[in-house]
Design a protein around this motif. Structure first.
Motif, short mmCIF file in Angstrom:
data_model
loop_
_atom_site.label_atom_id
_atom_site.label_comp_id
_atom_site.label_asym_id
_atom_site.label_seq_id
_atom_site.Cartn_x
_atom_site.Cartn_y
_atom_site.Cartn_z
N UNK A 114 0.84 -1.20 0.00
CA UNK A 114 0.00 0.00 0.00
C UNK A 114 0.88 1.25 0.00
N UNK A 115 1.36 1.59 -1.19
CA UNK A 115 2.25 2.75 -1.35
C UNK A 115 1.65 3.75 -2.35
N UNK A 116 0.52 4.36 -2.01
CA UNK A 116 -0.03 5.38 -2.90
C UNK A 116 0.92 6.58 -2.92
N UNK A 168 2.53 1.14 -5.85
CA UNK A 168 1.74 0.07 -5.25
C UNK A 168 1.78 -1.20 -6.09
N UNK A 169 2.38 -1.09 -7.30
CA UNK A 169 2.44 -2.31 -8.13
C UNK A 169 3.80 -2.47 -8.80
N UNK A 173 5.69 -8.64 0.05
CA UNK A 173 4.34 -8.99 -0.42
C UNK A 173 4.26 -8.80 -1.93
N UNK A 174 3.48 -9.64 -2.57
CA UNK A 174 3.40 -9.59 -4.04
C UNK A 174 2.08 -8.98 -4.52
N UNK A 175 1.07 -9.05 -3.68
CA UNK A 175 -0.24 -8.53 -4.10
C UNK A 175 -0.16 -7.01 -4.23
N UNK A 176 -0.76 -6.46 -5.28
CA UNK A 176 -0.73 -5.01 -5.47
C UNK A 176 -1.41 -4.30 -4.30
N UNK A 177 -0.92 -3.11 -4.00
CA UNK A 177 -1.53 -2.31 -2.94
C UNK A 177 -2.53 -1.31 -3.49
N UNK A 178 -2.95 -0.39 -2.66
CA UNK A 178 -3.91 0.64 -3.09
C UNK A 178 -3.16 1.84 -3.65
N UNK A 179 -3.77 2.51 -4.62
CA UNK A 179 -3.28 3.81 -5.06
C UNK A 179 -4.07 4.89 -4.31
#
Ligand SMILES: Nc1nc2c(c(=O)[nH]1)N[C@H]1C(S)=C(S)[C@@H](COP(=O)(O)OP(=O)(O)OC[C@H]3O[C@@H](n4cnc5c(=O)[nH]c(N)nc54)[C@H](O)[C@@H]3O)O[C@H]1N2
Ligand SMILES: Nc1nc2c(c(=O)[nH]1)N[C@H]1C(S)=C(S)[C@@H](COP(=O)(O)OP(=O)(O)OC[C@H]3O[C@@H](n4cnc5c(=O)[nH]c(N)nc54)[C@H](O)[C@@H]3O)O[C@H]1N2
Ligand SMILES: [Mo]
Length: 764
Positions: A186-188, A425-426, A444-450
Motif C-alpha cells: 500500500x504505497x499510494x 503500489x504495483x 508482499x506480491x499482491x498489489x496495494x492501493x493507489x
C-alpha cells in the motif's frame, strides 16, 4: 529580521481583476523572487539559499523537476523556485503554545495560506483519540505510539503509506523497504494524481514511463510541441531552454485552452533583450484547444501524416524505423482512415486549417519533441491521449534520435526518482525479487492501493492507518468532502512534514505530526554531513546538499524518521541495519546499487560532477521493453467529451502564487488576478449566454453520474479568453468538485481537468 506569522487569515474581500499578461518572467519575475526571500529570511540566509540553488554543490530546487543545464549560471533559479525556498527556509517556527491555543476545529477554519505561514514545524506532536488538540510528545514516544498501532492491526494491508514527490531517493528507498518489510504494497503517491497516465501510456507503447529526451535535445530540436502545460508558472526554467531552442532555429507550437503568458513571450532576466527589449516570442503557433480535445487533434495530425505519405510514398514516414522497431502501422492506418473529421473539429474547437498547419510543421521538421503535463494526464482519456503522442512521434522516427522524443515534464522535484526507488503500489516482480535477494525477506506480491483506492478503503472502514511521507493528501486528493470524511474514519493518521497544512487538521482518531528537515538544510548525522540524491524529468540523477543551518536542532531527517520508525515497528523482523542507514546514507545507496536497475556503483557515480543519467532504452538504443520488443503503435477509439446544454467543462489548475496545495500568496500575476483565488474563468460569450455578467458571484455545482451535489459557493466570474464551453478554477479549492469516481481509464488518475459544472447565482 523576520516578519511575524499572519494572525489574521486572508479572504477574497479585496480581490482585484485586471488584464492577463502576454509575457512571462523578465525583471519583475526576478524582483518578485528576491523580495520575499530577503524580507522573510534575512539578507544573508536568503542570499545563501538562492545562490546555492541548483548549483552542483548546492541543493536541488524543490519547486519542479525541470532538469539542470550542464553549465550552470550564477542564478540558476526562477521566481517560483525562490518562493519555494523562502517558504521552506523561513526562520519562523511554530511555538509550543500554538498547540494549546488552536484546536483542530480551529485549524480547519483556516486557509492553506494561513496554515503554511505559521512557520516551520519543530517538535513532534500527538493528538490522542477524543482530544481536539495536539500536544508535544518526545520522538521515542511518537515512534512507540505508531508502532503499537501498526502492530495491533489485523493485517498490514490495513495501513497505507503515502509519498509526496519531494522525498529524496534515499528516503524513498528506505521507506518502501520499511513498508514492504512491514508487509504491504500500500504505497499510494502523488504520482497517482499526476503523471500516472503517462507511466501507463509510455510503459505499454515504448516500454518505459519516462522522458526519452535529455536536456541537450531541446536545443537540437526543429519543432517542440507543448501540450497541456503551463511552463511560465510551473516550470519557469524551461523557458530558458525554449529560448535557446528558438535561437538555434526551433519552432514552437503550444496547445492549450488558455493563452498562458509563458507560452507567448519570455523576457529572460539574464539577457539584455529580456530586460529592456521585447524578449523572445515563444509560440510560433498557438492552438487554443477545447478541454479534452487533444486526442482528436493528435489523431487528426497523424492521419494527415499518413495521407501525405499515401500521396507521395516514401517521402513522409520513417519507413526503416517503422519496419525495424515498430508494430501496428497497418492497424493504425486503417483506424485513422475512418477518422470522423467533424468530430475532430467539435472536440478540438479548432479550424481544419489550423490542424493542417500543425501537420505541415510536423512533416517539415526532422527532429520533434512533444512535451506535456497535467492538461493531458488528468483527463478521462489521458492514457489514450498520450498513446496518440507516441503514435505521432513514431511515424517519423522521432524517438531515439538527437533533438527528438516524448517528454513528459514532471511536477514534484523527485517524483520520478521516488518511482525508480520503488514507491509504487504495483512494482514489477523483478524489483521485488531483487529486494528479496538483497534483504532476505519475502516482500508482499499482491498489489496495494493507489490514492483513489486508498480513499475508498478509508471510506469503507477497511483502511485503519494513513501515514504520509510529505504532501497534503486530503487537500490534493479529489472529492474533498469524501476524502476528508474518509480520513476521519481511520484510527490513526501520521504526517511527516515541514509545515502545517490541511492534512494535519483533518485526521484519524489519533494523529501525529513528525517534523522533518527540509532540503535546504544541512543534514548532519553520525558519519558527518549527508547529501541526498534526486532524479529529474530527463532521468538525470544528482546529489543535493543542504546548505542552511536547520531551523531547529530537534528536527530529524526523513531518513532518520523512517529508520527509527522501522526499528520501532519491525524490531528484528528483517535483517536491515536501520541505524547504519541513519548514520551514513552511503549505506542506503549501496543497497540501491544492488536493487534498482541502472543504479550500479551508485555511490561512486553520484559523486561524479553533475551526477549521472539513468539508462533509457528508447533514448539510448531504440530498444523497447514491451512484450513484443517493439514500439507499439496503438489504435484508440475517439470519444468526444459531451457537455450537456447550459453546462461547462471546468479544469482545475495552479495560480502563479502556489505550489500545489501550498499557497504562497493570493495573486496570479500572469492571469491578472490579485488578492483572491475564488474565481471561475469563463468565456465572455458563455457569460452572456448563461445570463451572467463579469464579476457576478455564483455557486459552482459539479454534475456527475452519482448525483451527489458537490458545490463551491460564492465564486466570482471572470471573463477570460478560454474556449467557449470551457472554464477554469484553482486547485486545491476546486477539488471539492472533482468526483472520486471520475478517473482516467487505465491509470485511475482523478479527472481534475474536466469537471462538468453548472453555475447558479449565489444567494446574496
Ligand atoms: N510554481 C509551481 N510549480 C509547480 C507546481 C506548482 O503548483 N507551482 N506544481 C508541480 C507539479 S506537482 C506539477 S504536476 C506540475 C504541473 O504543471 P502543469 O501541468 O503546467 O500545471 P497546471 O496548472 O495543472 O496546468 C495545466 C495546463 O494545462 C492546460 N490544460 C487544461 N486542460 C487541457 C486540455 O484539455 N488540453 C490541453 N492541451 N491543455 C489543457 C491548462 O490551461 C494549463 O495551462 O508543476 C510542478 N511545478
Ligand atoms: N484538482 C486538482 N487536484 C490535484 C491536481 C490538480 O491539478 N488539480 N494536481 C495533482 C498533482 S499533479 C499532485 S503532484 C498532487 C500533489 O499532492 P501532494 O504532494 O500531496 O501535495 P503538496 O501540496 O505538494 O504537499 C505540500 C506539503 O508537503 C510538505 N512538505 C514540503 N516539503 C517537504 C519535505 O521536504 N519533506 C516532507 N516530509 N514534507 C514536505 C509540507 O508540509 C507541505 O504542506 O496534487 C494533485 N491534485
Ligand atoms: Mo504533480
Amino acid at each position: 529580521m523576520s516578519s511575524e506569522p499572519p494572525i489574521k487569515d486572508v479572504t477574497d474581500d479585496d480581490i482585484e481583476v485586471t488584464h492577463s499578461k502576454a509575457w512571462a518572467a523578465g525583471v519583475p519575475g526576478v524582483l518578485h523572487s528576491m523580495d520575499p526571500a530577503l524580507t522573510q529570511m534575512g539578507a544573508l540566509r536568503g542570499m545563501r539559499a538562492l545562490l546555492s540553488m541548483n548549483q552542483k554543490d548546492g541543493f536541488d530546487c524543490m519547486s519542479c523537476a525541470w532538469p539542470d543545464p550542464g553549465t550552470r549560471k550564477a542564478f540558476e533559479f526562477c521566481e517560483n523556485g525562490a518562493k519555494a525556498v523562502t517558504w521552506e527556509a523561513t526562520p519562523i517556527t511554530i511555538p509550543t503554545s500554538f498547540w494549546a491555543e488552536h484546536s483542530l476545529a480551529d485549524l480547519r477554519e483556516k486557509s492553506e495560506y494561513w496554515l503554511g505561514m505559521q512557520g516551520r514545524l519543530v517538535e513532534p506532536v500527538y493528538k490522542p483519540a477524543g482530544s481536539e488538540h495536539y500536544q508535544p510528545v518526545s520522538w521515542p514516544e511518537a515512534f512507540r505510539v505508531i508502532a503499537a498501532q501498526l502492530n495491533g492491526l489485523d493485517s498490514p494491508d490495513q495501513a497505507a503509506f503515502y509519498t509526496s514527490g519531494r522525498a529524496s531517493n534515499e528516503a524513498a528507498f528506505a521507506y518502501q523497504l520499511f513498508v514492504r518489510a512491514y508487509g504491504t504494497n500500500n504505497l499510494p503517491d502523488c504520482s497517482n494524481m499526476c503523471h500516472e497516465s503517462t507511466g501507463w501510456a509510455m510503459g505499454q507503447t515504448v516500454g518505459i514511463g519516462k522522458s526519452t529526451v535529455s536536456y541537450d535535445d531541446f536545443a537540437k530540436a526543429d519543432l517542440i510541441i507543448i501540450m497541456g502545460q503551463n511552463p511560465g508558472t510551473n516550470h519557469p526554467r524551461m523557458l530558458t531552454a525554449l529560448e535557446e531552442a528558438k535561437d538555434a532555429g526551433a519552432r514552437i507550437v503550444a496547445v492549450n485552452p488558455l493563452p498562458e503568458a509563458g507560452l507567448r513571450r519570455y523576457k529572460n532576466p539574464q539577457r539584455v533583450r529580456g530586460i529592456i527589449g521585447h524578449g523572445t516570442d515563444i509560440a510560433d503557433q498557438f492552438l487554443q484547444i477545447r478541454i479534452g480535445g487533444d486526442m482528436a487533434l493528435l489523431q487528426a495530425v497523424s492521419k494527415r501524416v499518413l495521407d501525405a505519405e499515401a500521396a507521395a510514398p516514401g517521402t513522409v514516414l520513417d519507413q526503416s524505423f517503422l519496419d525495424e522497431h515498430c508494430q501496428g502501422l497497418p492497424e493504425l492506418r486503417q483506424h485513422l482512415a475512418a477518422l470522423d473529421e467533424r468530430m475532430v473539429l467539435a472536440a478540438t474547437g479548432l479550424r481544419a486549417a489550423q490542424i493542417d498547419e500543425l501537420a505541415q510543421r510536423y512533416i517539415n521538421a526532422d527532429r520533434v519533441i512533444i512535451t506535456w503535463a497535467m492538461g493531458l494526464t488528468q483527463q478521462k482519456k489521458g492514457v489514450e491521449t498520450i498513446k496518440e503522442i507516441i503514435n505521432l512521434l513514431l511515424l517519423r522516427g522521432n524517438i531515439g534520435k538527437p533533438g527528438a522524443g516524448a517528454s513528459p515534464i514532471r511536477g514534484h522535484s523527485n517524483v520520478q526518482g521516488d518511482r525508480t526507488m520503488g514507491i509504487w503500489e504495483q512494482m514489477p516482480p523483478a524489483f521485488l525479487d531483487a529486494l528479496q535477494a538483497e534483504f532476505g525477506f519475502d516482500p508482499p506480491r499482491e498489489h496495494g492501493v493507489d490514492s483513489v483506492d486508498g480513499v475508498r478503503a478509508m471510506r469503507d472502514g477497511s483502511m485503519k492507518v494513513w501515514l504520509g511521507l510529505g504532501g497534503n493528501f486530503v487537500a490534493a486528493m479529489s472529492d474533498t468532502g469524501i476524502a476528508e470524511a474518509a480520513m476521519t474514519r481511520t484510527e490513526m493518521s501520521v504526517q511527516i512534514s515541514t509545515k502545517l497544512n490541511r492534512s494535519h487538521a483533518v485526521t484519524g482518531a489519533e494523529a501525529l505530526i513528525l517534523p522533518t528537515l527540509g532540503r535546504t538544510e544541512i543534514d548532519h548525522q553520525a558519519s558527518g554531513e549527508q547529501f541526498v540524491s534526486v532524479e529529474d524529468s530527463v532521468c538525470a540523477v544528482h546529489p543535493s546538499w543542504g546548505k542552511l543551518k536547520p531551523v531547529s536542532p530537534n528536527l530529524l531527517s526523513e531518513v532518520a524518521i523512517i529508520a527509527r520508525l522501522a526499528q520501532a515497528v519491525l524490531k528484528n523482523k528483517v535483517a536491515v541495519d536501520w541505524a547504519g542507514f541513519e548514520a551514513d546514507y552511503d549505506r542506503i545507496r549501496d543497497h540501491i546499487a544492488n536493487v534498482v536497475g541502472g543504479c550500479e556503483n551508485y555511490n561512486e557515480r553520484i559523486r561524479q560532477e553533475g551526477g549521472f543519467v539513468l539508462p533509457n532504452g528508447p533514448r539510448d538504443s531504440r530498444t523497447f521493453n514491451t512484450p513484443t520488443g517493439k514500439a507499439m503503435l496503438t489504435t484508440n477509439t475517439l470519444e468526444h467529451l459531451e457537455v450537456p446544454p447550459g453546462r461547462l467543462v471546468l479544469q482545475t489548475l495552479r495560480s502563479h502564487d502556489q505550489f500545489n496545495t501550498t499557497i504562497y500568496g493570493l495573486d496570479d500575476r500572469y492571469r491578472g488576478i490579485k488578492k483572491g483565488r475564488h474565481v471561475v474563468f469563463i468565456n465572455k460569450k458563455d457569460l452572456i449566454a448563461l445570463g451572467f455578467s463579469d464579476g457576478d458571484l455564483v455557486d459552482v455545482h459539479s454534475e456527475f453520474s452519482d448525483n451527489v451535489d458537490r458545490v463551491l459557493r460564492g465564486y466570482r466570474l471572470v471573463a477570460y479568453p478560454t474556449p467557449r464551453g470551457c472554464a477554469a478554477a484553482y486547485y486545491p479549492e476546486a477539488n471539492v468538485l472533482v468526483p472520486l469516481d471520475s478517473v482516467a481509464d487505465g491509470s485511475n488518475t482523478p479527472v481534475s481537468k474536466a469537471v462538468i459544472i453548472r453555475l447558479e447565482r449565489a444567494a446574496a
